[in-house]
Design an enzyme around this catalytic site. Structure first.
Site, short mmCIF file in Angstrom:
data_model
loop_
_atom_site.label_atom_id
_atom_site.label_comp_id
_atom_site.label_asym_id
_atom_site.label_seq_id
_atom_site.Cartn_x
_atom_site.Cartn_y
_atom_site.Cartn_z
N ASP A 224 -10.47 -4.93 -0.99
CA ASP A 224 -9.42 -4.35 -0.15
C ASP A 224 -10.01 -3.45 0.93
OD1 ASP A 224 -6.52 -2.26 -0.98
OD2 ASP A 224 -7.04 -3.44 0.80
N GLY A 225 -9.93 -3.98 2.19
CA GLY A 225 -10.35 -3.13 3.29
C GLY A 225 -11.38 -3.81 4.18
N GLY A 226 -11.00 -4.04 5.44
CA GLY A 226 -11.95 -4.61 6.41
C GLY A 226 -12.25 -6.07 6.19
N ASP B 132 0.84 -1.21 0.00
CA ASP B 132 0.00 0.00 0.00
C ASP B 132 0.87 1.25 0.00
OD1 ASP B 132 -2.40 -1.68 2.00
OD2 ASP B 132 -2.72 -0.87 -0.01
N PHE C 266 -6.05 3.95 5.42
CA PHE C 266 -5.59 3.28 6.64
C PHE C 266 -6.05 1.83 6.71
CE2 PHE C 266 -3.89 7.04 8.64
CZ PHE C 266 -4.61 8.07 8.04
#
Ligand code: DX5
Ligand code: ZN
Length: 228
Positions: free
Chosen positions: A180-182, A43, A151
C-alpha cells in the site's frame, strides 16, 4: 470486481478511494470497478495516528449500496477497537489495524474477528516484521505500507520489499499480503516479485482520466490472471 478476494490466489488490484473525487464518490466507484479494479480499499484516517483526516462509518454506509465489491478498510486510527464495530456495521468486510497502536496485537486481531469480518494487520515502513509476529496466526491479511501513512500520491519506498519477502515466507496458504503506497506502472513489478498478492492503488488510477487504461497498464505486470 471481486465479491470475496479470499476465494482466489490471483494477484488483485484494489482501488483506494482516498484519491477519488468525493463530490461524486458513487460514480467514481462505478468507474474504477467497471475499469477493472477488483475491490475497494477504504483509507480511514483520524488525524491522530497519521496527519490526515478522511472519512468514517457514514461514508462507508452511503457507498455500501453502490456495489457488491469487497470493502477493505484500512484503519489508520489511534483506536481501531473502538471504531471497528461501526465500520463493520456500515459495510466494511475486512478491518486492517496498525500494529503500531496495539499493545497486544494478537488480542486486537481476535477482538476484531469477533465482529464477523476478516482481519488485517498493517506495518508502517519503519516498523520491523518482528512487530507483527505475535498476531500473525490471528490475521487473514498483512498490509505492508510502502509509504508513510497519511496521504496518497507519495513516492514508493523500495526498502520495504525485503520485509515483503520475509513475510511471504511466514504466510499460510489462506493468508494474503497486500502492499500500500506508491504502486504504479514503475513499481508494481517489484512488489509482484517480492510475493505480494494484493496491490493498493489510489493516485495511479484515480488521477488518470481513463481509469480502465490506467488499470490495464498495472494489470500487465500481474502474472497470468485467470479472469473469468
Ligand atoms: C496512505 C494510504 C494508501 C494511499 C495509497 O496512507 O494508506 O492507501 O491512499 O495512495 P497511492 O496509491 O496514491 O500511493
Ligand atoms: Zn491504505
Amino acid at each position: 470486481m471481486i465479491i470475496d478476494p479470499f476465494t482466489t490466489r490471483d494477484r488483485l488490484i484494489t482501488a483506494s478511494i482516498l484519491s477519488a473525487d468525493f463530490s461524486k464518490l458513487g460514480s467514481e466507484i462505478d468507474d474504477v470497478l467497471a475499469g477493472g479494479a477488483d475491490f475497494l480499499h477504504l483509507d480511514v484516517l483520524d488525524a491522530h495516528f497519521a496527519p490526515n483526516l478522511s472519512f468514517g462509518p457514514p461514508v462507508i454506509r452511503c457507498i455500501r449500496p453502490v456495489t457488491r465489491a469487497f470493502f477493505d478498510a484500512h484503519l489508520m486510527i489511534a483506536e481501531p477497537l473502538r471504531w471497528a464495530p461501526a465500520m463493520v456495521k456500515a459495510g466494511a468486510q475486512n478491518i486492517t489495524f496498525h500494529v503500531e497502536v496495539a499493545d497486544d496485537p494478537a488480542r486486537f486481531a481476535r477482538e476484531i474477528r469477533q465482529l464477523g469480518c476478516r482481519v488485517g494487520i498493517a506495518l508502517s515502513p519503519s516498523t520491523p516484521v518482528q512487530a507483527i509476529l505475535p498476531a500473525l496466526d490471528e490475521v487473514d491479511v498483512v498490509l505492508v505500507m510502502s509509504v508513510v501513512p497519511g496521504f496518497s500520491g507519495q513516492v514508493f519506498m523500495p526498502e520495504v520489499l525485503g520485509k515483503c519477502q520475509e513475510i511471504k515466507k511466514r504466510l499460510r496458504e489462506n493468508q494474503r499480503m497486500e502492499i500500500d503506497g506508491g504502486i504504479n506502472e514503475q513499481t508494481i513489478a517489484s512488489a509482484v516479485a517480492a510475493g505480494v498478492d494484493w496491490f493498493v492503488t489510489a493516485s495511479a488510477v484515480f488521477d488518470e482520466p481513463d481509469r480502465r487504461a490506467a488499470l490495464a497498464k498495472l494489470r500487465q505486470h500481474l502474472p497470468g490472471r485467470s479472469d473469468s
